[in-house]
Design an enzyme around this catalytic site. Structure first.
Site, PDB file in Angstrom:
ATOM      1  N   LYS A 142      -5.119 -10.425  -6.653  1.00 42.21           N
ATOM      2  CA  LYS A 142      -6.273 -10.475  -5.755  1.00 42.21           C
ATOM      3  C   LYS A 142      -7.365  -9.517  -6.232  1.00 42.21           C
ATOM      4  CE  LYS A 142      -5.997  -8.201  -1.819  1.00 42.21           C
ATOM      5  NZ  LYS A 142      -5.917  -7.701  -0.446  1.00 42.21           N
ATOM      6  N   LYS A 181     -10.531  -3.828  -3.627  1.00 40.17           N
ATOM      7  CA  LYS A 181     -11.209  -2.537  -3.759  1.00 40.17           C
ATOM      8  C   LYS A 181     -10.274  -1.477  -4.308  1.00 40.17           C
ATOM      9  CE  LYS A 181     -12.432  -3.129   0.883  1.00 40.17           C
ATOM     10  NZ  LYS A 181     -13.350  -3.263   2.016  1.00 40.17           N
ATOM     11  N   LYS A 240       0.822  -1.206   0.000  1.00 38.63           N
ATOM     12  CA  LYS A 240       0.000   0.000   0.000  1.00 38.63           C
ATOM     13  C   LYS A 240       0.856   1.256   0.000  1.00 38.63           C
ATOM     14  CE  LYS A 240      -4.179  -1.742   2.283  1.00 38.63           C
ATOM     15  NZ  LYS A 240      -5.089  -1.552   3.419  1.00 38.63           N
TER      16      LYS A 240
HETATM   17  P1  TYM Z   1     -10.695  -5.610   4.243  1.00 40.16           P
HETATM   18  O1  TYM Z   1     -11.732  -4.583   4.576  1.00 40.16           O
HETATM   19  O2  TYM Z   1      -9.667  -5.250   3.239  1.00 40.16           O
HETATM   20  O3  TYM Z   1     -11.370  -6.940   3.741  1.00 40.16           O
HETATM   21  C1  TYM Z   1     -12.403  -7.559   4.465  1.00 40.16           C
HETATM   22  C2  TYM Z   1     -12.265  -9.068   4.411  1.00 40.16           C
HETATM   23  O4  TYM Z   1     -12.332  -9.541   3.064  1.00 40.16           O
HETATM   24  C3  TYM Z   1     -11.239 -10.416   2.806  1.00 40.16           C
HETATM   25  N1  TYM Z   1     -10.859 -10.278   1.391  1.00 40.16           N
HETATM   26  C4  TYM Z   1     -10.785 -11.306   0.531  1.00 40.16           C
HETATM   27  N2  TYM Z   1     -10.979 -12.626   0.669  1.00 40.16           N
HETATM   28  C5  TYM Z   1     -10.827 -13.412  -0.424  1.00 40.16           C
HETATM   29  N3  TYM Z   1     -10.493 -12.921  -1.640  1.00 40.16           N
HETATM   30  C6  TYM Z   1     -10.277 -11.604  -1.837  1.00 40.16           C
HETATM   31  N4  TYM Z   1      -9.952 -11.139  -3.039  1.00 40.16           N
HETATM   32  C7  TYM Z   1     -10.419 -10.729  -0.720  1.00 40.16           C
HETATM   33  N5  TYM Z   1     -10.276  -9.385  -0.570  1.00 40.16           N
HETATM   34  C8  TYM Z   1     -10.563  -9.133   0.732  1.00 40.16           C
HETATM   35  C9  TYM Z   1     -10.128  -9.919   3.730  1.00 40.16           C
HETATM   36  O5  TYM Z   1      -9.183 -10.930   3.957  1.00 40.16           O
HETATM   37  C10 TYM Z   1     -10.920  -9.561   4.968  1.00 40.16           C
HETATM   38  O6  TYM Z   1     -11.147 -10.699   5.762  1.00 40.16           O
HETATM   39  N6  TYM Z   1      -7.349  -5.543   7.880  1.00 40.16           N
HETATM   40  C11 TYM Z   1      -8.684  -6.023   7.582  1.00 40.16           C
HETATM   41  C12 TYM Z   1      -9.771  -5.378   8.415  1.00 40.16           C
HETATM   42  C13 TYM Z   1      -9.612  -5.587   9.881  1.00 40.16           C
HETATM   43  C14 TYM Z   1      -9.750  -6.816  10.586  1.00 40.16           C
HETATM   44  C15 TYM Z   1      -9.550  -6.497  11.952  1.00 40.16           C
HETATM   45  C16 TYM Z   1     -10.005  -8.115  10.186  1.00 40.16           C
HETATM   46  C17 TYM Z   1      -9.344  -4.635  10.813  1.00 40.16           C
HETATM   47  N7  TYM Z   1      -9.314  -5.179  12.062  1.00 40.16           N
HETATM   48  C18 TYM Z   1      -9.598  -7.499  12.941  1.00 40.16           C
HETATM   49  C19 TYM Z   1     -10.068  -9.106  11.190  1.00 40.16           C
HETATM   50  C20 TYM Z   1      -9.855  -8.774  12.537  1.00 40.16           C
HETATM   51  C21 TYM Z   1      -8.928  -5.675   6.120  1.00 40.16           C
HETATM   52  O7  TYM Z   1      -8.203  -4.987   5.500  1.00 40.16           O
HETATM   53  O8  TYM Z   1     -10.052  -6.113   5.606  1.00 40.16           O
END
Ligand code: TYM
Length: 341
Positions: A203, A206, A112
Site C-alpha cells: 500500500k 505515509k 503498526k
Molecule cells: P488515514 O489518515 O491513514 O488515511 C485517510 C484515508 O485514506 C485512505 N488511504 C488509502 N486509500 C487508497 N489507497 C491507499 N494507499 C490509501 N492510504 C490511505 C484510508 O483508507 C483513509 O480512508 N483510521 C483512519 C482515520 C479515521 C477515520 C475515522 C476514518 C479515524 N476515525 C472515522 C473514517 C471514519 C485512518 O487511518 O486514515
C-alpha cells in the site's frame, strides 16, 4: 439526506495520492448529496510518538488541504477531533463493550505495533479502532430522522475497522436499546488501494513508503514527474491490466483512470504498442494538472490564519451540537445519573 462521516490523520506534512483517490475525492463529491461531517483526527495522531509543534502545524495544513480540494465549510461540517471531547468519552464507553481479543485481531494494530521502535506500543494504539468507532457513531442520525443511514468513505485498509464499528453499534443497541445505526463503508471500486510506486505490492502509506514510492498532494511538479517516470513496472513493454503479473503497471492504470476518467480498457487501447515511456509521461501530466491547483490554494489558505480559525470555530460548533445530543442519550441508556438542575 443521509449522513456521511469520515476522518483523516494529520500525520504527514501532506496527504498523498492514495488518500486522495481512496477517500478525499469522495468526501468532496458526497458533500452535495449527504449531510457531511469530516474530521481531522488529531487524537488518533498521538497514538504513535509525536512532536507537539509538528502536530499543530500538520493539523492546520490538513484543514487547508481539505478546503483546497473543495470541501466547502458551508455545505459540510469540517472540524478537528480534539475540539469535540465527546469523541473520547464515547470511546471509553465503547471500549467497555469491546473484547480484548477482538481488539487484538485488528490487522492495522498488528502491523503498526510490530513496527514500533524502542518506545514500544501504546495502549492508545491498541484502542485506536474503538476511538474510530466512536467518531462515526457520535454522528448517528437522530432517532426521528427518516432514512437513517451513515456512510463512511474510506480506502480498503479501513474495512476491518468499519466492521468492528458495526459490531459495536449492534452490541450497544442489543444491551441498551436501539441507539446507533451501523455505518456502511463506502469503498471506491478501482482506487481503494493505491500501491507504493517502488513496491507495487504494498500500500502507498505515509508511514511505510519511501519518498520515492509516494506522491504527495503538495509536491512540486518536478519531483512528481520524476517519481512517476521512475515507478517500478516490469521487464515487459505492454500497458495492460494484470494485478498478479503486472502490479506496477496495473497501479498506474488505476491512478490514470481514476484521475482522468478514461476507462482502463480505453487506456490499454490508447497505449497499445507504445511502451511505458509515453504512458508514464502522460500520466505524470495528469497528476501534475490535478494537484497543482490544490497546492496553490493550500499555500494561500495557510497565509490566512483568520479564515482558518473561522472554519475551525464553525465546524467545532456544529459538530459539538450533534455529538452532545448523542452523548446525552448514551449516558442515559448506560445508566449514568443526570446532573440535576
Ligand atoms: P488515514 O489518515 O491513514 O488515511 C485517510 C484515508 O485514506 C485512505 N488511504 C488509502 N486509500 C487508497 N489507497 C491507499 N494507499 C490509501 N492510504 C490511505 C484510508 O483508507 C483513509 O480512508 N483510521 C483512519 C482515520 C479515521 C477515520 C475515522 C476514518 C479515524 N476515525 C472515522 C473514517 C471514519 C485512518 O487511518 O486514515
Amino acid at each position: 439526506r443521509p449522513r456521511v462521516f469520515s476522518g483523516i490523520q494529520p500525520t504527514a506534512d501532506s496527504f498523498h495520492l492514495g488518500n486522495y483517490l481512496g477517500a478525499l475525492r469522495q468526501w468532496v463529491a458526497m458533500q452535495d448529496t449527504h449531510d457531511a461531517f469530516y474530521c481531522v483526527v488529531d487524537l488518533h495522531a498521538i497514538t504513535i510518538e509525536h512532536d507537539p509543534a509538528v502536530l499543530r502545524r500538520r493539523t492546520k495544513v490538513a484543514i487547508a488541504q481539505l478546503l483546497a480540494m473543495g470541501v466547502d465549510p458551508d455545505r459540510a461540517t469540517l472540524f478537528v477531533q480534539s475540539h469535540v471531547p465527546e469523541h473520547a468519552e464515547l470511546a471509553w464507553v465503547l471500549g467497555c463493550l469491546t473484547g480484548f481479543g477482538e481488539a487484538g485481531r485488528m490487522t492495522q494494530f498488528k502491523d503498526k505495533s510490530s513496527k514500533q521502535g524502542t518506545g514500544g506500543t501504546s495502549v492508545g494504539l491498541f484502542t485506536y479502532p474503538i476511538l474510530q468507532a466512536a467518531d462515526i457513531l457520535l454522528y448517528t442520525p437522530d432517532p426521528g430522522a427518516e432514512g437513517r443511514a451513515i456512510r463512511v468513505p474510506v480506502g480498503e485498509d479501513q474495512r476491518q475497522h468499519l466492521e468492528l464499528t458495526r459490531t459495536l453499534a449492534q452490541r450497544f443497541n442489543h444491551r441498551f436499546g436501539e441507539t446507533f445505526v451501523p455505518p456502511e463503508a463506502h469503498i471506491p471500486p478501482g482506487a481503494a488501494k493505491i500501491t507504493d510506486l517502488q513496491e507495487p505490492d504494498a500500500k502507498m502509506s505515509k508511514s511505510a513508503s519511501s519518498p520515492q514510492g509516494i506522491i504527495d498532494v503538495l509536491e512540486e511538479p518536478g519531483p512528481m514527474r520524476k517519481k512517476i517516470m521512475r515507478a517500478v513496472t516490469d521487464t515487459g513493454t505492454e500497458v495492460v491490466y494484470d494485478e498478479e503479473k503486472k502490479a506496477g503497471v496495473t497501479n498506474l492504470l488505476r491512478i490514470f483512470s481514476a484521475l482522468d476518467g478514461t476507462s482502463v480498457p480505453d487506456l490499454e487501447r490508447r497505449y497499445e504498442g507504445s511502451g511505458y515511456g509515453q504512458f508514464k509521461k502522460d500520466l505524470a501530466q495528469v497528476v501534475v494538472d490535478t494537484f497543482t491547483p490544490i497546492r496553490e490554494r493550500t499555500l494561500k489558505l495557510l497565509d490566512d490564519e483568520e479564515q482558518l480559525d473561522r472554519v475551525l470555530a464553525q465546524g467545532a460548533e456544529r459538530a459539538s451540537g450533534v455529538a452532545a445530543r448523542t452523548m446525552e442519550i448514551v449516558r442515559e441508556r448506560v445508566g449514568f445519573v443526570g446532573r440535576g438542575r
